[in-house]
Design a protein around this motif. Structure first.
Motif, PDB file in Angstrom:
ATOM      1  N   GLU A   1     -19.311  -4.692 -29.362  1.00 32.63           N
ATOM      2  CA  GLU A   1     -20.133  -5.765 -29.792  1.00 32.63           C
ATOM      3  C   GLU A   1     -20.438  -7.108 -28.999  1.00 32.63           C
ATOM      4  OE1 GLU A   1     -18.564  -6.885 -33.008  1.00 32.63           O
ATOM      5  OE2 GLU A   1     -17.959  -5.019 -33.338  1.00 32.63           O
ATOM      6  N   ILE A   2     -20.252  -7.298 -27.442  1.00 33.04           N
ATOM      7  CA  ILE A   2     -20.691  -7.676 -26.207  1.00 33.04           C
ATOM      8  C   ILE A   2     -22.542  -6.451 -26.169  1.00 33.04           C
ATOM      9  CG2 ILE A   2     -21.142  -7.711 -24.072  1.00 33.04           C
ATOM     10  CD1 ILE A   2     -18.469  -8.164 -24.205  1.00 33.04           C
ATOM     11  N   LYS A   3     -22.727  -5.576 -26.322  1.00 32.89           N
ATOM     12  CA  LYS A   3     -24.205  -5.270 -26.346  1.00 32.89           C
ATOM     13  C   LYS A   3     -25.237  -5.212 -27.251  1.00 32.89           C
ATOM     14  CE  LYS A   3     -23.312  -4.786 -21.760  1.00 32.89           C
ATOM     15  NZ  LYS A   3     -24.411  -5.522 -20.775  1.00 32.89           N
ATOM     16  N   LYS A   4     -24.688  -6.010 -28.448  1.00 31.27           N
ATOM     17  CA  LYS A   4     -25.241  -6.048 -29.441  1.00 31.27           C
ATOM     18  C   LYS A   4     -25.359  -7.584 -30.145  1.00 31.27           C
ATOM     19  CE  LYS A   4     -21.925  -5.617 -33.478  1.00 31.27           C
ATOM     20  NZ  LYS A   4     -20.938  -5.016 -34.758  1.00 31.27           N
ATOM     21  N   ASP A   5     -24.506  -8.617 -29.047  1.00 27.67           N
ATOM     22  CA  ASP A   5     -24.814  -9.693 -29.013  1.00 27.67           C
ATOM     23  C   ASP A   5     -26.098 -10.394 -28.647  1.00 27.67           C
ATOM     24  OD1 ASP A   5     -24.610 -12.639 -28.815  1.00 27.67           O
ATOM     25  OD2 ASP A   5     -22.193 -12.583 -29.661  1.00 27.67           O
ATOM     26  N   PRO A   6     -27.047 -10.740 -28.523  1.00 30.92           N
ATOM     27  CA  PRO A   6     -27.879 -11.734 -27.658  1.00 30.92           C
ATOM     28  C   PRO A   6     -28.106 -12.034 -26.765  1.00 30.92           C
ATOM     29  CG  PRO A   6     -28.424 -11.513 -30.342  1.00 30.92           C
ATOM     30  CD  PRO A   6     -26.997 -10.995 -29.864  1.00 30.92           C
ATOM     31  N   LEU A   7     -25.874 -13.001 -27.038  1.00 29.02           N
ATOM     32  CA  LEU A   7     -26.348 -14.504 -25.956  1.00 29.02           C
ATOM     33  C   LEU A   7     -25.117 -13.618 -24.825  1.00 29.02           C
ATOM     34  CD1 LEU A   7     -25.459 -16.630 -28.256  1.00 29.02           C
ATOM     35  CD2 LEU A   7     -27.636 -16.729 -26.301  1.00 29.02           C
ATOM     36  N   LYS A   8     -24.731 -12.575 -25.512  1.00 25.59           N
ATOM     37  CA  LYS A   8     -23.116 -12.176 -24.461  1.00 25.59           C
ATOM     38  C   LYS A   8     -24.209 -10.164 -23.567  1.00 25.59           C
ATOM     39  CE  LYS A   8     -19.989 -13.850 -26.938  1.00 25.59           C
ATOM     40  NZ  LYS A   8     -20.321 -14.017 -28.810  1.00 25.59           N
ATOM     41  N   LYS A   9     -25.137 -10.134 -24.522  1.00 22.85           N
ATOM     42  CA  LYS A   9     -25.426  -8.976 -23.455  1.00 22.85           C
ATOM     43  C   LYS A   9     -25.145  -8.439 -22.148  1.00 22.85           C
ATOM     44  CE  LYS A   9     -29.974  -8.063 -25.516  1.00 22.85           C
ATOM     45  NZ  LYS A   9     -30.696  -7.883 -26.377  1.00 22.85           N
ATOM     46  N   ALA A  10     -26.068 -10.000 -22.195  1.00 23.15           N
ATOM     47  CA  ALA A  10     -26.790  -9.691 -20.168  1.00 23.15           C
ATOM     48  C   ALA A  10     -25.125  -9.611 -19.159  1.00 23.15           C
ATOM     49  CB  ALA A  10     -27.286 -11.209 -19.952  1.00 23.15           C
ATOM     50  N   ILE A  11     -23.775  -9.989 -19.664  1.00 21.65           N
ATOM     51  CA  ILE A  11     -23.041  -9.670 -19.187  1.00 21.65           C
ATOM     52  C   ILE A  11     -22.532  -8.942 -18.352  1.00 21.65           C
ATOM     53  CG2 ILE A  11     -20.354 -10.871 -18.647  1.00 21.65           C
ATOM     54  CD1 ILE A  11     -20.484 -12.564 -21.209  1.00 21.65           C
ATOM     55  N   PRO A  12     -22.897  -8.520 -16.931  1.00 22.19           N
ATOM     56  CA  PRO A  12     -22.059  -6.922 -16.193  1.00 22.19           C
ATOM     57  C   PRO A  12     -21.089  -6.668 -16.858  1.00 22.19           C
ATOM     58  CG  PRO A  12     -23.009  -8.178 -14.799  1.00 22.19           C
ATOM     59  CD  PRO A  12     -23.050  -9.718 -16.337  1.00 22.19           C
ATOM     60  N   ILE A  13     -20.718  -6.256 -17.160  1.00 19.80           N
ATOM     61  CA  ILE A  13     -18.889  -4.914 -17.502  1.00 19.80           C
ATOM     62  C   ILE A  13     -18.727  -3.908 -16.554  1.00 19.80           C
ATOM     63  CG2 ILE A  13     -17.667  -4.189 -19.429  1.00 19.80           C
ATOM     64  CD1 ILE A  13     -19.591  -5.412 -21.293  1.00 19.80           C
ATOM     65  N   ILE A  14     -17.629  -4.170 -15.976  1.00 18.13           N
ATOM     66  CA  ILE A  14     -16.858  -3.008 -15.183  1.00 18.13           C
ATOM     67  C   ILE A  14     -16.128  -2.786 -16.034  1.00 18.13           C
ATOM     68  CG2 ILE A  14     -16.057  -2.528 -12.916  1.00 18.13           C
ATOM     69  CD1 ILE A  14     -17.377  -4.755 -11.725  1.00 18.13           C
ATOM     70  N   MET A  15     -15.738  -1.336 -15.964  1.00 21.28           N
ATOM     71  CA  MET A  15     -14.533  -0.930 -16.700  1.00 21.28           C
ATOM     72  C   MET A  15     -13.974  -0.204 -15.740  1.00 21.28           C
ATOM     73  SD  MET A  15     -15.778  -1.193 -19.778  1.00 21.28           S
ATOM     74  CE  MET A  15     -14.322  -0.750 -21.059  1.00 21.28           C
ATOM     75  N   ILE A  16     -11.952  -1.066 -15.947  1.00 20.23           N
ATOM     76  CA  ILE A  16     -11.274  -1.238 -15.127  1.00 20.23           C
ATOM     77  C   ILE A  16     -10.278   0.115 -15.492  1.00 20.23           C
ATOM     78  CG2 ILE A  16      -9.783  -1.290 -13.364  1.00 20.23           C
ATOM     79  CD1 ILE A  16     -11.081  -3.265 -12.450  1.00 20.23           C
ATOM     80  N   THR A  17      -9.724   1.352 -15.820  1.00 18.11           N
ATOM     81  CA  THR A  17      -9.374   2.531 -17.014  1.00 18.11           C
ATOM     82  C   THR A  17      -8.907   3.660 -15.856  1.00 18.11           C
ATOM     83  OG1 THR A  17      -9.136   3.740 -19.147  1.00 18.11           O
ATOM     84  CG2 THR A  17     -11.248   3.158 -17.366  1.00 18.11           C
ATOM     85  N   THR A  18      -7.779   4.356 -16.525  1.00 16.90           N
ATOM     86  CA  THR A  18      -7.400   4.834 -16.059  1.00 16.90           C
ATOM     87  C   THR A  18      -8.627   6.113 -17.210  1.00 16.90           C
ATOM     88  OG1 THR A  18      -5.976   5.285 -18.498  1.00 16.90           O
ATOM     89  CG2 THR A  18      -4.636   4.262 -16.568  1.00 16.90           C
ATOM     90  N   GLU A  19      -8.844   5.930 -18.310  1.00 16.96           N
ATOM     91  CA  GLU A  19      -9.236   6.955 -18.783  1.00 16.96           C
ATOM     92  C   GLU A  19     -10.771   7.690 -17.897  1.00 16.96           C
ATOM     93  OE1 GLU A  19     -10.021   6.736 -23.259  1.00 16.96           O
ATOM     94  OE2 GLU A  19      -8.163   5.564 -22.831  1.00 16.96           O
ATOM     95  N   GLY A  20     -10.829   8.870 -17.243  1.00 18.62           N
ATOM     96  CA  GLY A  20     -11.853   9.199 -16.723  1.00 18.62           C
ATOM     97  C   GLY A  20     -12.508   9.860 -17.069  1.00 18.62           C
ATOM     98  N   SER A  21     -12.646  10.591 -17.957  1.00 17.84           N
ATOM     99  CA  SER A  21     -13.806  11.755 -18.582  1.00 17.84           C
ATOM    100  C   SER A  21     -15.344  11.808 -18.416  1.00 17.84           C
ATOM    101  CB  SER A  21     -13.575  12.269 -19.885  1.00 17.84           C
ATOM    102  OG  SER A  21     -14.070  11.817 -20.943  1.00 17.84           O
ATOM    103  N   PRO A  22     -15.646  12.512 -17.202  1.00 13.84           N
ATOM    104  CA  PRO A  22     -17.107  12.719 -17.407  1.00 13.84           C
ATOM    105  C   PRO A  22     -17.907  11.863 -18.449  1.00 13.84           C
ATOM    106  CG  PRO A  22     -15.823  14.346 -16.316  1.00 13.84           C
ATOM    107  CD  PRO A  22     -15.424  13.794 -16.988  1.00 13.84           C
ATOM    108  N   LYS A  23     -17.676  12.508 -20.567  1.00 14.05           N
ATOM    109  CA  LYS A  23     -18.510  12.316 -20.993  1.00 14.05           C
ATOM    110  C   LYS A  23     -18.114  10.768 -21.692  1.00 14.05           C
ATOM    111  CE  LYS A  23     -19.114  14.036 -25.701  1.00 14.05           C
ATOM    112  NZ  LYS A  23     -19.239  15.153 -26.583  1.00 14.05           N
ATOM    113  N   ARG A  24     -16.920  10.041 -21.561  1.00  8.70           N
ATOM    114  CA  ARG A  24     -16.678   8.597 -21.380  1.00  8.70           C
ATOM    115  C   ARG A  24     -17.673   7.649 -20.309  1.00  8.70           C
ATOM    116  NH1 ARG A  24     -14.486   7.079 -25.641  1.00  8.70           N
ATOM    117  NH2 ARG A  24     -12.397   7.951 -25.675  1.00  8.70           N
ATOM    118  N   ILE A  25     -17.184   7.638 -19.792  1.00  4.92           N
ATOM    119  CA  ILE A  25     -18.320   7.956 -18.737  1.00  4.92           C
ATOM    120  C   ILE A  25     -19.907   7.991 -19.146  1.00  4.92           C
ATOM    121  CG2 ILE A  25     -18.463   7.014 -15.953  1.00  4.92           C
ATOM    122  CD1 ILE A  25     -16.127   8.301 -15.808  1.00  4.92           C
TER     123      ILE A  25
END
Lengths: 129, 149
Positions: A69-93
């Motif tokens: 949702e954020i990345k398809k919004d022209p106003l918000k897409k520039a906000i950097p996102i850091i994921m903090i999660t337990t899920e660490g599958s290489p494919k997911r990353i």
């Protein structure tokens, strides 16, 4: 100073992340908390933030959907996102990286990891107020 | 990955979560030859997951002493209200389940975790037969059993 949004459905985890940010000595202005993707989008309508720290596994709208949702919004897409999660599958990353996230931290984590991820963004040009 | 190799990786993953979040270092870990721990007093948390087409669950059987100490350590200076303790236990369980799956999956696999839930005893929920079960203990009253189904 940077304004940070912490998105996690666990209130305690949001507090722990705030504590970690404080321990990491990141110069922070406002910290805005959101409990899931929908709450985050509503709050982002009212307040700009410089960095988003986001969990994946949340009710209503999970982190994966929120990034979309954020990345398809022209106003918000520039906000950097850091994921903090337990899920660490290489494919997911890889999938999230292709969606445009800036970094990925797997729980549990050390304060230095958060500081390092935010410092990298500052070097890349997130405005310091 | 062979079964024992997987068990070793699961053990390391669980130990890492407790060391980093609650400063708890388990003295011992072993595969129990009984499931009598299921009936001991304590708290049971389960995290359902979906891996490729397979659905499963990670169960955590917490002794009350370990649950209290781990939650208190994770909470730090936060108020130890019953709501906060439950929230901390669910988050710790989520981390344990996620880190176990992180070491079990193949490189090209993706899994989905559900929100952790506390198992209410005498409910209709039926425990499944575990693929792995590992008992961790620091001393007599501080133990946790992790079952992966």
């Amino acid at each position: 100073m940077i304004d940070i949004m912490i998105i996690d459905d666990s209130a305690i985890t949001r507090k722990v992340i705030k504590r970690v940010i404080s321990m990491a000595e990141v110069e922070v202005g406002a910290i805005i908390e959101a409990e899931d993707g929908i709450d985050a989008l509503e709050k982002l309508e009212k307040q700009w933030v410089d960095v988003i720290l986001c969990d994946i596994n949340m009710p209503r709208m999970n982190g994966f959907e929120l990034v979309g949702e954020i990345k398809k919004d022209p106003l918000k897409k520039a906000i950097p996102i850091i994921m903090i999660t337990t899920e660490g599958s290489p494919k997911r990353i890889q999938e999230l990286t292709e969606q445009g996230i800036s970094d990925y931290i797997i729980k549990p984590f050390y304060p230095e990891q958060v500081k390092s991820a935010i410092d990298k963004l500052l070097v890349r040009g997130v405005d310091k107020k | 990955m062979k079964v024992l190799e997987k068990a070793d990786k699961i053990t390391e993953a669980v130990k890492k979560v407790f060391e980093m979040t609650a400063f708890i270092e388990f003295e011992d870990s072993f595969i129990p030859d009984t499931d009598s721990y299921r009936n001991l007093p304590g708290i049971i948390v389960y995290v359902n997951y979906e891996l490729q087409d397979k659905k499963g669950s990670v169960y955590l059987f917490w002794s009350q002493t370990l649950a209290d100490e781990a939650a208190a350590s994770y909470l730090g200076d936060e108020e130890s209200s019953s709501e906060n303790i439950v929230d901390a236990l669910l988050e710790l369980s989520n981390m344990v389940a996620g880190n176990i799956l992180n070491v079990l999956i193949e490189k090209d696999e993706v899994y989905e975790l559900e929100i952790p839930k506390i198992l209410v005893k005498d409910s209709d929920h039926e425990l499944q037969h575990p693929q792995y079960k590992i008992f961790f203990t620091e001393f007599d009253e501080k133990w946790i059993v992790v079952e992966i189904c």
